[in-house]
Design a protein around this motif. Structure first.
Motif, mmCIF file in Angstrom:
data_model
loop_
_atom_site.group_PDB
_atom_site.id
_atom_site.type_symbol
_atom_site.label_atom_id
_atom_site.label_comp_id
_atom_site.label_asym_id
_atom_site.label_seq_id
_atom_site.Cartn_x
_atom_site.Cartn_y
_atom_site.Cartn_z
ATOM 1 N N GLU A 51 0.824 -1.211 0.000
ATOM 2 C CA GLU A 51 0.000 0.000 0.000
ATOM 3 C C GLU A 51 0.859 1.262 0.000
ATOM 4 O O GLU A 51 0.357 2.349 -0.300
ATOM 5 N N LEU A 52 2.144 1.115 0.352
ATOM 6 C CA LEU A 52 3.023 2.278 0.496
ATOM 7 C C LEU A 52 3.843 2.497 -0.772
ATOM 8 O O LEU A 52 4.491 1.579 -1.273
ATOM 9 N N LEU A 53 3.822 3.726 -1.270
ATOM 10 C CA LEU A 53 4.675 4.100 -2.400
ATOM 11 C C LEU A 53 6.008 4.604 -1.842
ATOM 12 O O LEU A 53 6.282 5.798 -1.802
ATOM 13 N N ASN A 54 6.833 3.659 -1.404
ATOM 14 C CA ASN A 54 8.092 4.035 -0.771
ATOM 15 C C ASN A 54 9.245 3.265 -1.396
ATOM 16 O O ASN A 54 9.067 2.439 -2.284
ATOM 17 N N ALA A 55 10.456 3.560 -0.926
ATOM 18 C CA ALA A 55 11.658 2.836 -1.331
ATOM 19 C C ALA A 55 12.353 2.404 -0.045
ATOM 20 O O ALA A 55 13.343 3.001 0.380
ATOM 21 N N TRP A 56 11.816 1.362 0.600
ATOM 22 C CA TRP A 56 12.303 0.961 1.916
ATOM 23 C C TRP A 56 13.764 0.526 1.866
ATOM 24 O O TRP A 56 14.498 0.692 2.844
ATOM 25 N N TRP A 57 14.198 -0.034 0.716
ATOM 26 C CA TRP A 57 15.599 -0.450 0.606
ATOM 27 C C TRP A 57 16.536 0.756 0.680
ATOM 28 O O TRP A 57 17.595 0.692 1.291
ATOM 29 N N LEU A 58 16.126 1.873 0.072
ATOM 30 C CA LEU A 58 16.929 3.090 0.149
ATOM 31 C C LEU A 58 16.872 3.678 1.550
ATOM 32 O O LEU A 58 17.865 4.238 2.036
ATOM 33 N N SER A 59 15.715 3.557 2.221
ATOM 34 C CA SER A 59 15.610 4.070 3.590
ATOM 35 C C SER A 59 16.590 3.363 4.510
ATOM 36 O O SER A 59 17.269 4.004 5.333
ATOM 37 N N ILE A 60 16.697 2.043 4.374
ATOM 38 C CA ILE A 60 17.564 1.269 5.278
ATOM 39 C C ILE A 60 19.031 1.598 5.041
ATOM 40 O O ILE A 60 19.767 2.004 5.958
ATOM 41 N N ILE A 61 19.490 1.440 3.787
ATOM 42 C CA ILE A 61 20.911 1.697 3.529
ATOM 43 C C ILE A 61 21.217 3.185 3.602
ATOM 44 O O ILE A 61 22.343 3.587 3.935
ATOM 45 N N GLY A 62 20.217 4.029 3.325
ATOM 46 C CA GLY A 62 20.431 5.470 3.402
ATOM 47 C C GLY A 62 20.646 5.948 4.821
ATOM 48 O O GLY A 62 21.513 6.796 5.083
ATOM 49 N N VAL A 63 19.862 5.410 5.770
ATOM 50 C CA VAL A 63 20.038 5.795 7.175
ATOM 51 C C VAL A 63 21.406 5.341 7.673
ATOM 52 O O VAL A 63 22.098 6.072 8.398
ATOM 53 N N LEU A 64 21.828 4.128 7.277
ATOM 54 C CA LEU A 64 23.167 3.661 7.650
ATOM 55 C C LEU A 64 24.237 4.568 7.060
ATOM 56 O O LEU A 64 25.240 4.903 7.727
ATOM 57 N N ALA A 65 24.035 4.982 5.814
ATOM 58 C CA ALA A 65 25.007 5.873 5.171
ATOM 59 C C ALA A 65 25.036 7.237 5.847
ATOM 60 O O ALA A 65 26.116 7.828 6.032
ATOM 61 N N ILE A 66 23.861 7.746 6.235
ATOM 62 C CA ILE A 66 23.809 9.031 6.944
ATOM 63 C C ILE A 66 24.596 8.945 8.253
ATOM 64 O O ILE A 66 25.326 9.877 8.641
ATOM 65 N N GLY A 67 24.474 7.804 8.955
ATOM 66 C CA GLY A 67 25.242 7.626 10.184
ATOM 67 C C GLY A 67 26.734 7.648 9.927
ATOM 68 O O GLY A 67 27.499 8.273 10.673
ATOM 69 N N TRP A 68 27.173 6.986 8.847
ATOM 70 C CA TRP A 68 28.597 6.968 8.487
ATOM 71 C C TRP A 68 29.066 8.382 8.138
ATOM 72 O O TRP A 68 30.144 8.823 8.574
ATOM 73 N N VAL A 69 28.261 9.100 7.364
ATOM 74 C CA VAL A 69 28.615 10.473 6.984
ATOM 75 C C VAL A 69 28.731 11.351 8.230
ATOM 76 O O VAL A 69 29.669 12.156 8.364
ATOM 77 N N GLY A 70 27.787 11.201 9.161
ATOM 78 C CA GLY A 70 27.827 12.006 10.379
ATOM 79 C C GLY A 70 29.081 11.762 11.187
ATOM 80 O O GLY A 70 29.715 12.716 11.674
ATOM 81 N N CYS A 71 29.456 10.494 11.326
ATOM 82 C CA CYS A 71 30.685 10.176 12.077
ATOM 83 C C CYS A 71 31.914 10.746 11.381
ATOM 84 O O CYS A 71 32.830 11.275 12.033
ATOM 85 N N SER A 72 31.947 10.649 10.048
ATOM 86 C CA SER A 72 33.088 11.161 9.306
ATOM 87 C C SER A 72 33.192 12.680 9.427
ATOM 88 O O SER A 72 34.290 13.228 9.617
ATOM 89 N N LEU A 73 32.063 13.363 9.326
ATOM 90 C CA LEU A 73 32.079 14.819 9.444
ATOM 91 C C LEU A 73 32.509 15.249 10.840
ATOM 92 O O LEU A 73 33.236 16.238 11.009
ATOM 93 N N TRP A 74 32.064 14.511 11.852
ATOM 94 C CA TRP A 74 32.438 14.867 13.226
ATOM 95 C C TRP A 74 33.932 14.702 13.452
ATOM 96 O O TRP A 74 34.575 15.539 14.101
#
Length: 549
Positions: free
Chosen positions: A300-323
């Motif tokens: 029922e959802l028009l989403n891209a859950w696969w991008l949400s999962i790997i994207g959130v992990l990538a955002i965490g990696w980016v945040g640690c690198s920037l810090w």
């Protein structure tokens, strides 16, 4: 609007002419080098085009936008036409109002009408043409962040989405909003690489157009301002071309439009149980719906859950690198800095939505607002892939790209097929339009139990059924005078019990003076939709002579 648009095109052309890098892009060698990207983008566009039919997706919003484009095309007036009739062979606007929606997208649609002739198909073609532009821009920015393989992963993760396909084959303003966000991001990168007046002019004008694409896109004005200030810091001087001086003046219509919207509560479309548009009390419920949307596996959802999962992990990696590199931000490459700034703008937009009364992302009408966030997640993935060791990178990219495509083909297309017929009202309107189109071309009035905007978009006179109850004498006059050779009425009939049969919906009743001749009907869900012809109107005391016009 036309002046700003032409000025922006001129500024972009100046960049292309003065930057030698563009001479290397438009070569046969460059085309062959990016062959995989062309194939991937073409395939994603083809899948979207063949799996999502052209139809209304966000019904009233899209109808209003097209009515505004029609009014701009024919009458050069910024307003939504809500009543129009054919008079002496010419369709004329009789009633308009200033809508709340920004008007850059209706302007572009009206421009297509001006160049190719008026047809409702133009808006669909424009959005379909914007999809490869969006994916091409994602590829270019992805290459800046992580190289060619990472760019292909970003395109696959973002483009293999039922949400993007739905908007690409609709007539909303989401595709244009995405294009302007990505174009503004790219121009900001070019500006920071070599701050000068030419590049700053294109960036500023792009920001002005972006602010007039969607309501919340005005947030990106702050992001662009930060990029401009950083460019001044890097060259240690203030660069202010004419476009920069005029930008505040060019944003005045946007500010006036927002002021108008704030002062017109009737345009807020509030529910009966809601009194304010924004509030902290909406936050908890909206956050729950956002989590369900981004990570839900329901068709029922028009989403891209696969991008949400790997994207959130990538955002965490980016945040640690920037810090870990926070002390070296002054030397940060332009593409990383700009993506970071524009990404903060996208998440600020999402945060603002969480305080909005209609901010439930798992609602199919609201989910389209997540597209900028998905683009940021794709860029985060591209950056992380670019940091992987060279020996591992081909395998990691292959897994991510294949996984994204398989998830799309396995579940994403099922979601597309499930959601295509869900907009029952759009299905009914499309059926009515197709049936009427097969009848002889005569002057015709449609009395509709739905909105009249779709008929106005087809240059057909139409009025709501509720209005006719008090204007039977006027309809009678125009029938006798020959203004309309045919008057059609659409009405709902409800089921009356387990034994079958239908009865006219009380909301769709007409005065007893109307004599109707049923022509066709179709059952939609539990209701029966019938189209009838008004064969006669028996007024209590019809005048002997036609009143003068």
């Amino acid at each position: 609007m036309l002046g700003t648009f032409v000025w922006w095109l001129y500024a972009v052309v100046r960049i292309v002419k003065t930057d030698p890098a563009f001479d290397r892009v438009i070569t046969w060698g460059a085309v062959k080098r990016h062959c995989a990207a062309w194939v991937l983008i073409t395939g994603l566009v083809a899948v979207a085009w063949f799996t999502v039919p052209y139809s209304w997706k966000v019904l009233y919003d899209e109808l209003v936008l097209q009515s505004t484009a029609l009014n701009l095309h024919f009458f050069r007036e910024l307003g939504t036409m809500v009543r129009g009739h054919e008079i002496d062979g010419v369709f004329r606007s009789l009633d308009v109002y200033l809508d709340k929606r920004p008007f850059f997208y209706p302007f572009l649609v009206s421009l297509v009408h001006d160049l190719t002739g008026y047809r409702t198909l133009n808006a669909y073609v424009l959005n379909t043409a914007l999809m490869p532009v969006v994916l091409g821009l994602v590829y270019v920015i992805g290459r800046w962040l992580g190289g060619q393989r990472a760019a292909l992963v970003a395109v696959a993760c973002f483009g293999a989405s039922p949400l993007l396909a739905q908007n690409a084959n609709g007539v909303g303003m989401e595709m244009l909003n995405l294009v302007m966000i990505l174009v503004t991001l790219g121009l900001a990168v070019y500006y920071l690489r070599k701050p000068d007046a030419v590049r700053l002019s294109a960036l500023v004008l792009s920001c002005v157009l972006l602010a007039q694409t969607r309501y919340e896109s005005a947030l990106y004005v702050g992001c662009v301002a930060l990029a401009i200030l950083e460019g001044w810091r890097r060259v240690r001087q203030i660069i202010l071309p004419p476009a920069g001086l005029c930008a505040p003046l060019l944003l005045i219509p946007c500010a006036l439009h927002n002021t108008y919207l704030s002062g017109m509560p009737m345009l807020w479309e509030l529910r009966d149980d809601v009194s304010t548009r924004f509030g902290v009390n909406y936050l908890g419920d909206n956050l729950r719906h956002a989590v369900d949307y981004f990570f839900g596996l329901s068709i029922e959802l028009l989403n891209a859950w696969w991008l949400s999962i790997i994207g959130v992990l990538a955002i965490g990696w980016v945040g640690c690198s920037l810090w870990s590199n926070r002390t070296r931000w002054r030397a940060m490459p332009p593409h990383i800095l700009v993506v970071l700034i524009m990404g903060l703008g996208a998440f600020a937009n999402l945060g603002l939505l969480m305080f909005y009364y209609w901010g439930q992302l798992d609602d199919t009408i609201v989910s389209r607002l997540s597209l900028p966030v998905y683009a940021v997640l794709a860029f985060a993935v591209a950056w992380v892939v670019g940091q992987v060791r060279d020996a591992w990178q081909p395998r990691v990219c292959g897994w991510l790209l294949t996984g994204a495509l398989l998830c799309y083909l396995g579940l994403g297309l099922r979601s597309t097929a499930y959601n295509n017929p869900r907009n029952q009202l759009a299905t009914e309107m499309t059926w009515e339009e197709q049936w009427v189109a097969q009848r002889p071309q005569v002057s015709r009035l449609i009395i509709t139990n739905k909105t009249a905007l779709n008929w106005i978009g087809r240059l057909t006179s139409a009025i709501p059924l509720s209005t006719v109850r008090t204007k039977a004498d006027k309809v009678w006059f125009h029938m006798k005078a020959g203004t309309f050779r045919e008057v059609l009425v659409s009405q709902y009939y409800r089921p009356v019990g387990a034994e079958g049969g239908f009865v006219l919906d009380p909301k769709d009743t007409l005065p007893d003076s109307f004599v109707l001749e049923p022509l066709t009907e179709r059952q939609v869900g539990g209701k029966l939709l019938r189209i009838s012809r008004v064969s006669e109107i028996r007024l209590p005391a019809a005048p002997k002579e036609l009143p003068s016009k």
